[in-house]
Design an enzyme around this catalytic site. Structure first.
Site, mmCIF file in Angstrom:
data_model
loop_
_atom_site.group_PDB
_atom_site.id
_atom_site.type_symbol
_atom_site.label_atom_id
_atom_site.label_comp_id
_atom_site.label_asym_id
_atom_site.label_seq_id
_atom_site.Cartn_x
_atom_site.Cartn_y
_atom_site.Cartn_z
ATOM 1 C CB ILE A 46 -0.946 0.005 1.214
ATOM 2 C CG1 ILE A 46 -1.968 -1.137 1.105
ATOM 3 C CG2 ILE A 46 -1.667 1.338 1.345
ATOM 4 C CD1 ILE A 46 -2.768 -1.351 2.368
ATOM 5 C CB SER A 169 -5.932 -1.961 10.919
ATOM 6 O OG SER A 169 -6.718 -3.123 10.739
ATOM 7 C CE1 TYR A 182 -1.080 -4.044 11.721
ATOM 8 C CE2 TYR A 182 -3.393 -4.651 11.946
ATOM 9 C CZ TYR A 182 -2.380 -4.021 11.251
ATOM 10 O OH TYR A 182 -2.677 -3.360 10.072
#
Length: 298
Positions: A46, A169, A182
């Site tokens: 990305i 995210s 994460y």
């Protein structure tokens, strides 16, 4: 004064420096014409596609990554396309490396207008199984890998009244099994952005967060297992995935509009809705999928 000294001292270039390596474009043909962007983790994925689209819209871009060979390949590809780019191999969890990274931008282009904190490490491991050092590695990459580039770049972004975007995210919105470190790191940077908007409101800097959903990955993308070994990312149905180009276009639109938060995908927006108004239902859905679709997480 060296590049690193320049970045760490907060010294700024003269107003409107001459930047011969930034291509001259007719007014109005590209939104980011004349601006300089630094995209961490832009050697692949990305980050690379976001950097490409910034170049296509007139920006000069500083590419970054830890893999020298892959970074060089990306830079050569961009230069062959006629883009104004430079690159710097740097581990963004090392503050001195981030000072050198920002110094590279100043040396090549004389200013810095946009920072996209994209570099991070993900995981595919349940908390009970993770080695403590692996948890820390994932958390550090997401938190310090965002904080350190920003700290090094901040004096120059104040000068340009620039834009900062943290790539988060949808898993940060409500957590996700097998992604504890994460999710924690991505949630942390979202809250960091909110704090910085308040602390630095008078600077004119834009602080935004983009919560990315399931995205098509490079074939060789790896995340960390419980023991720290790199493993392929968990299975995601292709129909749920956006292309890297689609995600990059949304990131650029977020920056142009100087938005505070962008949640990518209908699934992401549904998570926000359920987490806000029906959190127990959200947990029930996750637990049900964990029992019935463990491969989705593993």
């Amino acid at each position: 004064m060296s590049d690193t000294q320049l970045a760490s001292s907060g010294a700024a270039p003269l107003p409107h420096p001459v930047r011969p390596s930034v291509p001259a474009l007719p007014a109005g043909t590209a939104f980011f014409a004349g601006q300089v962007a630094l995209v961490t983790g832009s050697e692949s994925g990305i980050g690379r596609e976001t950097a490409r689209q910034l170049c296509q819209q007139g920006a000069a871009v500083v590419l970054n990554g830890r893999n020298a060979e892959r970074l060089a390949q990306t830079r050569q590809e961009f230069e062959a396309a006629g883009y104004a780019v430079t690159s710097c191999v740097a581990d963004v969890t090392d503050y001195a490396a981030c000072e050198a990274l920002v110094g590279t931008a100043l040396e090549a282009f004389g200013r810095l207008d946009i920072l996209i904190a994209n570099a991070s490490i993900s995981q595919r491991a349940y908390f009970a199984d993770m080695q403590p050092g692996v948890f820390r590695q994932v958390l550090d990459s997401n938190v310090y890998g965002t904080v350190f580039p920003l700290k090094a770049a901040l004096p120059h972004l104040v000068r340009s009244r620039g834009s900062v975007t943290f790539i988060s995210s949808i898993s940060a919105l409500n957590g996700m099994p097998s992604g504890s470190a994460y999710c924690a790191g991505k949630a942390a940077v979202a809250n960091l952005a909110h704090t910085l908007r308040l602390e630095l409101a008078d600077t004119g800097i834009h602080f935004g967060v983009v919560h990315i959903g399931f995205t098509q990955n490079d074939p060789d993308k790896r995340v960390l297992a419980a023991d720290g070994q790199p493993v392929p990312i968990a299975h995601r149905p292709p129909r749920w995935q956006k292309s890297q180009a689609e995600v990059a276009a949304i990131i650029l639109r977020h920056i142009r509009r100087r938005r505070r938060r962008t949640v990518i995908s209908a699934l992401g927006r549904l998570i926000v809705l359920v987490h806000t108004w029906l959190p127990r239902l959200g947990d029930w859905i996750v637990l049900r999928t964990l029992r019935r679709m463990r491969h989705f997480y593993e």
